[in-house]
Design a protein around this motif. Structure first.
Motif, PDB file in Angstrom:
ATOM      1  N   THR A 275       0.795  -1.165   0.047  1.00  0.00           N
ATOM      2  CA  THR A 275       0.076   0.161   0.037  1.00  0.00           C
ATOM      3  C   THR A 275       0.666   1.214  -0.064  1.00  0.00           C
ATOM      4  OG1 THR A 275      -1.778  -1.074   0.996  1.00  0.00           O
ATOM      5  CG2 THR A 275      -1.831   1.246   1.332  1.00  0.00           C
ATOM      6  N   ALA A 276       0.719   1.962  -1.093  1.00  0.00           N
ATOM      7  CA  ALA A 276       1.508   3.340  -1.265  1.00  0.00           C
ATOM      8  C   ALA A 276       0.847   4.114  -2.241  1.00  0.00           C
ATOM      9  CB  ALA A 276       3.020   3.018  -1.464  1.00  0.00           C
ATOM     10  N   VAL A 277       1.407   5.290  -2.514  1.00  0.00           N
ATOM     11  CA  VAL A 277       1.303   5.902  -3.712  1.00  0.00           C
ATOM     12  C   VAL A 277       2.576   5.634  -4.660  1.00  0.00           C
ATOM     13  CG1 VAL A 277       1.247   8.401  -4.987  1.00  0.00           C
ATOM     14  CG2 VAL A 277       0.046   7.966  -2.448  1.00  0.00           C
ATOM     15  N   TYR A 278       2.302   5.287  -5.813  1.00  0.00           N
ATOM     16  CA  TYR A 278       3.223   5.139  -6.603  1.00  0.00           C
ATOM     17  C   TYR A 278       3.502   6.109  -7.928  1.00  0.00           C
ATOM     18  CZ  TYR A 278       3.015   0.147  -4.853  1.00  0.00           C
ATOM     19  OH  TYR A 278       3.380  -1.255  -4.269  1.00  0.00           O
ATOM     20  N   TYR A 279       4.743   6.169  -8.064  1.00  0.00           N
ATOM     21  CA  TYR A 279       4.995   7.337  -8.836  1.00  0.00           C
ATOM     22  C   TYR A 279       6.037   6.724  -9.807  1.00  0.00           C
ATOM     23  CZ  TYR A 279       4.039  10.571  -5.017  1.00  0.00           C
ATOM     24  OH  TYR A 279       3.504  11.064  -3.989  1.00  0.00           O
ATOM     25  N   CYS A 280       5.845   7.193 -11.164  1.00  0.00           N
ATOM     26  CA  CYS A 280       6.608   6.917 -12.089  1.00  0.00           C
ATOM     27  C   CYS A 280       7.803   8.239 -12.439  1.00  0.00           C
ATOM     28  CB  CYS A 280       6.330   6.623 -13.499  1.00  0.00           C
ATOM     29  SG  CYS A 280       4.985   7.660 -14.296  1.00  0.00           S
ATOM     30  N   LEU A 281       8.892   8.100 -12.827  1.00  0.00           N
ATOM     31  CA  LEU A 281       9.781   9.175 -12.974  1.00  0.00           C
ATOM     32  C   LEU A 281      11.124   8.527 -13.891  1.00  0.00           C
ATOM     33  CD1 LEU A 281      12.017   9.679  -9.820  1.00  0.00           C
ATOM     34  CD2 LEU A 281      10.639   7.588 -10.081  1.00  0.00           C
ATOM     35  N   THR A 282      11.532   9.760 -14.527  1.00  0.00           N
ATOM     36  CA  THR A 282      12.554   9.379 -15.138  1.00  0.00           C
ATOM     37  C   THR A 282      13.913   9.135 -14.382  1.00  0.00           C
ATOM     38  OG1 THR A 282      13.261  11.732 -15.339  1.00  0.00           O
ATOM     39  CG2 THR A 282      12.109  10.582 -17.473  1.00  0.00           C
ATOM     40  N   THR A 283      14.804   8.423 -14.644  1.00  0.00           N
ATOM     41  CA  THR A 283      15.966   7.803 -13.671  1.00  0.00           C
ATOM     42  C   THR A 283      16.798   9.169 -13.289  1.00  0.00           C
ATOM     43  OG1 THR A 283      17.297   7.178 -15.574  1.00  0.00           O
ATOM     44  CG2 THR A 283      16.105   5.466 -14.242  1.00  0.00           C
ATOM     45  N   ASP A 284      16.756  10.345 -13.999  1.00  0.00           N
ATOM     46  CA  ASP A 284      17.435  11.382 -13.668  1.00  0.00           C
ATOM     47  C   ASP A 284      16.730  12.108 -12.780  1.00  0.00           C
ATOM     48  OD1 ASP A 284      17.233  13.104 -16.944  1.00  0.00           O
ATOM     49  OD2 ASP A 284      15.710  12.705 -15.331  1.00  0.00           O
ATOM     50  N   GLY A 285      15.445  11.673 -12.503  1.00  0.00           N
ATOM     51  CA  GLY A 285      14.686  12.454 -11.432  1.00  0.00           C
ATOM     52  C   GLY A 285      14.315  13.759 -11.953  1.00  0.00           C
ATOM     53  N   LEU A 286      14.467  14.046 -13.294  1.00  0.00           N
ATOM     54  CA  LEU A 286      13.713  15.473 -13.744  1.00  0.00           C
ATOM     55  C   LEU A 286      12.325  15.554 -14.146  1.00  0.00           C
ATOM     56  CD1 LEU A 286      16.872  16.311 -16.123  1.00  0.00           C
ATOM     57  CD2 LEU A 286      16.315  17.195 -13.920  1.00  0.00           C
ATOM     58  N   VAL A 287      11.807  14.283 -14.318  1.00  0.00           N
ATOM     59  CA  VAL A 287      10.353  14.345 -14.685  1.00  0.00           C
ATOM     60  C   VAL A 287       9.697  13.231 -13.702  1.00  0.00           C
ATOM     61  CG1 VAL A 287       8.558  14.074 -16.460  1.00  0.00           C
ATOM     62  CG2 VAL A 287      10.893  14.866 -16.679  1.00  0.00           C
ATOM     63  N   ARG A 288       8.679  13.520 -12.957  1.00  0.00           N
ATOM     64  CA  ARG A 288       7.894  12.772 -12.138  1.00  0.00           C
ATOM     65  C   ARG A 288       6.578  12.954 -12.302  1.00  0.00           C
ATOM     66  NH1 ARG A 288       8.191  12.289  -5.541  1.00  0.00           N
ATOM     67  NH2 ARG A 288       6.354  13.614  -5.477  1.00  0.00           N
ATOM     68  N   GLY A 289       5.574  11.944 -12.151  1.00  0.00           N
ATOM     69  CA  GLY A 289       4.035  11.971 -12.284  1.00  0.00           C
ATOM     70  C   GLY A 289       3.691  12.320 -11.024  1.00  0.00           C
ATOM     71  N   GLN A 290       2.266  12.567 -10.976  1.00  0.00           N
ATOM     72  CA  GLN A 290       1.782  13.177  -9.996  1.00  0.00           C
ATOM     73  C   GLN A 290       1.347  11.713  -8.945  1.00  0.00           C
ATOM     74  OE1 GLN A 290       0.010  12.008 -12.497  1.00  0.00           O
ATOM     75  NE2 GLN A 290      -1.721  10.900 -11.866  1.00  0.00           N
ATOM     76  N   GLY A 291       1.626  10.544  -9.439  1.00  0.00           N
ATOM     77  CA  GLY A 291       1.229   9.427  -8.505  1.00  0.00           C
ATOM     78  C   GLY A 291       0.062   8.873  -8.665  1.00  0.00           C
ATOM     79  N   THR A 292      -0.224   7.805  -8.444  1.00  0.00           N
ATOM     80  CA  THR A 292      -1.383   6.774  -8.304  1.00  0.00           C
ATOM     81  C   THR A 292      -1.467   6.021  -7.036  1.00  0.00           C
ATOM     82  OG1 THR A 292      -3.128   5.504  -9.520  1.00  0.00           O
ATOM     83  CG2 THR A 292      -0.860   4.951  -9.776  1.00  0.00           C
ATOM     84  N   GLN A 293      -2.511   6.155  -6.355  1.00  0.00           N
ATOM     85  CA  GLN A 293      -2.740   5.397  -4.890  1.00  0.00           C
ATOM     86  C   GLN A 293      -3.044   3.708  -5.199  1.00  0.00           C
ATOM     87  OE1 GLN A 293      -2.625   6.489  -1.606  1.00  0.00           O
ATOM     88  NE2 GLN A 293      -2.610   4.374  -1.321  1.00  0.00           N
ATOM     89  N   VAL A 294      -2.268   2.957  -4.523  1.00  0.00           N
ATOM     90  CA  VAL A 294      -2.592   1.588  -4.507  1.00  0.00           C
ATOM     91  C   VAL A 294      -2.785   1.102  -2.975  1.00  0.00           C
ATOM     92  CG1 VAL A 294      -1.642  -0.852  -4.770  1.00  0.00           C
ATOM     93  CG2 VAL A 294      -1.354   1.159  -6.319  1.00  0.00           C
ATOM     94  N   THR A 295      -3.862   0.299  -2.795  1.00  0.00           N
ATOM     95  CA  THR A 295      -4.332   0.228  -1.411  1.00  0.00           C
ATOM     96  C   THR A 295      -4.577  -1.566  -1.336  1.00  0.00           C
ATOM     97  OG1 THR A 295      -5.419   2.342  -0.809  1.00  0.00           O
ATOM     98  CG2 THR A 295      -5.808   0.496   0.399  1.00  0.00           C
ATOM     99  N   VAL A 296      -3.980  -2.085  -0.719  1.00  0.00           N
ATOM    100  CA  VAL A 296      -4.169  -3.602  -0.588  1.00  0.00           C
ATOM    101  C   VAL A 296      -4.830  -3.875   0.738  1.00  0.00           C
ATOM    102  CG1 VAL A 296      -3.085  -5.827  -0.630  1.00  0.00           C
ATOM    103  CG2 VAL A 296      -2.250  -3.983  -1.954  1.00  0.00           C
ATOM    104  N   SER A 297      -5.883  -4.290   1.050  1.00  0.00           N
ATOM    105  CA  SER A 297      -6.556  -4.466   2.136  1.00  0.00           C
ATOM    106  C   SER A 297      -7.562  -5.444   2.192  1.00  0.00           C
ATOM    107  CB  SER A 297      -7.143  -3.079   2.721  1.00  0.00           C
ATOM    108  OG  SER A 297      -7.794  -3.414   3.997  1.00  0.00           O
ATOM    109  N   SER A 298      -7.786  -6.359   3.069  1.00  0.00           N
ATOM    110  CA  SER A 298      -9.105  -7.265   3.095  1.00  0.00           C
ATOM    111  C   SER A 298     -10.350  -6.393   3.803  1.00  0.00           C
ATOM    112  CB  SER A 298      -8.787  -8.462   3.701  1.00  0.00           C
ATOM    113  OG  SER A 298      -8.074  -8.197   4.967  1.00  0.00           O
TER     114      SER A 298
END
Length: 114
Positions: A91-114
């Motif tokens: 469970t976390a907010v997941y972000y994609c980004l370029t490996t140089d860190g110059l561009v990063r997305g706003q994130g998407t929430q993943v929740t794992v729960s029963s």
């Protein structure tokens, strides 16, 4: 405009699967290594995985190795993260980004729960 836009997050049960997508625009996606990071509530960011520009080499954190698979389609300017056997600790907010860190997305929430 240079941007990364994640999608595909949601609420799932332990053991389920999700596929995240990250759509790139405004830069030469195929020339950049790409990574996924995640940040759980109250914790610092955690590196999850990296894929080189051509897609031929990937790296994973021990916590996700064997369960997550990163891939990319340079023709579609899109990065993916296939997540299987999800656990509550994923469970976390997941972000994609370029490996140089110059561009990063706003994130998407993943929740794992029963």
């Amino acid at each position: 405009e240079v941007q990364l836009v994640e999608s595909g997050g949601g609420l799932v049960q332990p053991g389920d699967s999700l596929r995240l997508s990250c759509a790139a625009s405004g830069f030469t996606f195929g020339s950049h290594g790409m990574s996924w990071l995640r940040q759980a509530p109250g914790k610092g960011p955690e590196w999850v995985t990296t894929i080189v520009s051509g897609g031929g080499t990937t790296y994973y954190a021990d916590s996700v190795k064997g369960r997550f698979t990163v891939s990319r389609d340079n023709a579609k300017n899109t990065l993916y993260l296939q997540m299987n056997s999800l656990k509550p600790e994923d469970t976390a907010v997941y972000y994609c980004l370029t490996t140089d860190g110059l561009v990063r997305g706003q994130g998407t929430q993943v929740t794992v729960s029963s």
